[in-house]
Design a protein around this motif. Sequence first.
Motif, short mmCIF file in Angstrom:
data_model
loop_
_atom_site.label_atom_id
_atom_site.label_comp_id
_atom_site.label_asym_id
_atom_site.label_seq_id
_atom_site.Cartn_x
_atom_site.Cartn_y
_atom_site.Cartn_z
N TYR A 1 0.88 -1.31 -0.03
CA TYR A 1 -0.06 0.15 -0.07
C TYR A 1 0.93 1.23 -0.06
N THR B 1 -7.76 8.20 7.31
CA THR B 1 -6.64 7.73 8.63
C THR B 1 -7.35 8.64 9.73
N TYR C 1 -0.84 -8.82 15.05
CA TYR C 1 0.31 -9.08 15.00
C TYR C 1 1.26 -8.64 16.23
N ASP D 1 -5.77 3.22 9.50
CA ASP D 1 -6.12 3.59 7.91
C ASP D 1 -7.07 2.61 7.19
N ILE E 1 -10.18 -2.29 3.23
CA ILE E 1 -9.00 -3.14 3.78
C ILE E 1 -8.26 -2.00 4.88
N HIS F 1 -5.75 -1.07 8.10
CA HIS F 1 -4.46 -1.38 8.86
C HIS F 1 -4.42 -0.42 9.98
N ARG G 1 -1.77 0.56 12.96
CA ARG G 1 -0.50 0.64 12.94
C ARG G 1 -0.23 1.44 14.45
N VAL H 1 2.65 -2.34 11.86
CA VAL H 1 1.25 -2.83 11.54
C VAL H 1 1.14 -3.73 12.75
N HIS I 1 -4.34 -6.01 10.73
CA HIS I 1 -5.00 -5.96 9.58
C HIS I 1 -6.45 -6.55 9.36
N SER J 1 -10.27 -7.05 6.94
CA SER J 1 -11.09 -6.88 5.56
C SER J 1 -12.55 -6.71 6.11
#
Length: 334
Positions: free
Chosen positions: A165, A175, A227, A239, A253, A255, A257, A270, A273, A275
């Motif tokens: 991305y 964001t 993660y 985002d 999508i 993310h 962070r 990250v 994430h 969907s």
Amino acid sequence: MTAAYQTERAADVTLRFLAAPTDVLMAGANGVHGGRVLEWIDKAAYACAVGWSRSYCVTAYVGHIHFNRPIPSGHMVEVRSRIAYTGNSSMHIVNEVFSADPREGIFTRACDCLVIFVAMTEDRKPQTVPKYVPQTEEEKRVADAALSRVQLRKAIEEEMLKQTYTKDSTAPELTNRFLAKPTDVNWGGNVHGGTAMQWIDEAATACTMQWSGERTVAVYAGGIRFYRPVQIGDLVEVDARMIRTDSRSMSVIIHLRAGDPRDGRENLPVAIHASFTYVATDVDGNPLEARQFVPETKEDKRLEQHAVKLRELRSKYQPRPLVTPMRDDYKITD
């Protein structure tokens, strides 16, 4: 009478409470927003995982959530979480959300999903959990259904990790940035997984509303992979980018962070994430035609095909259902 007692190790937990006006994301909305429902699911699943493992646990994955209907403010909500399968340190937990007008007492299902938790030691290393052995035919069916999702989950994660991305995009994007507060953390000192999922839904909702010019609601969430933990004082950046529109739906999508703000915004790793899929609705909650997004850059066209691939993967693996239709509704009898 004893002053304290210890409960037996249980494979299931049920939480029951009233949906409050503060659980609705925006004025005039027809029900509780998806992020708050995900927060409820995560808390119930956490209680189930901790009760089984007798240790601190962290959310690892949440997937395949269909929001079948809105939950109105004032409804009695019931979140049921039960162990389906255990690995070495992981617990696969099936979750069902029901709600009912308390004046009628007839509960109907709003959504269901699978959540995976990992048990941790005090120094945050994976810890072995007691093996869950299904006894009844229904428990064995649910365990098999949970296992049928393993390959799908791996395939989805591999497909999502392939993507990059950059700023080479004209896609609708939004964001949110803020600091993680002490009120956001769970009992282990990290931000609760459910709170993070609420942040994700809020950013994606704002992104789709900005694009469509209408109220939007989440109808599907999948591939929510955790993660790393988010801690108090971390700079959080959520985002949300639209990657595809169909006749009514908008695929997004997201993310999340997070990291020490002293390290700079450019270096935020990250943490999660996901969907999500949204639809725009009128004031009565009826779905509307989606404003169409036409990809222009190479990256946007690649990500549009990524959305198609995710759909194809879910169709290819066809995981067995976690819950049975016969449990879609019931009436309070006690």
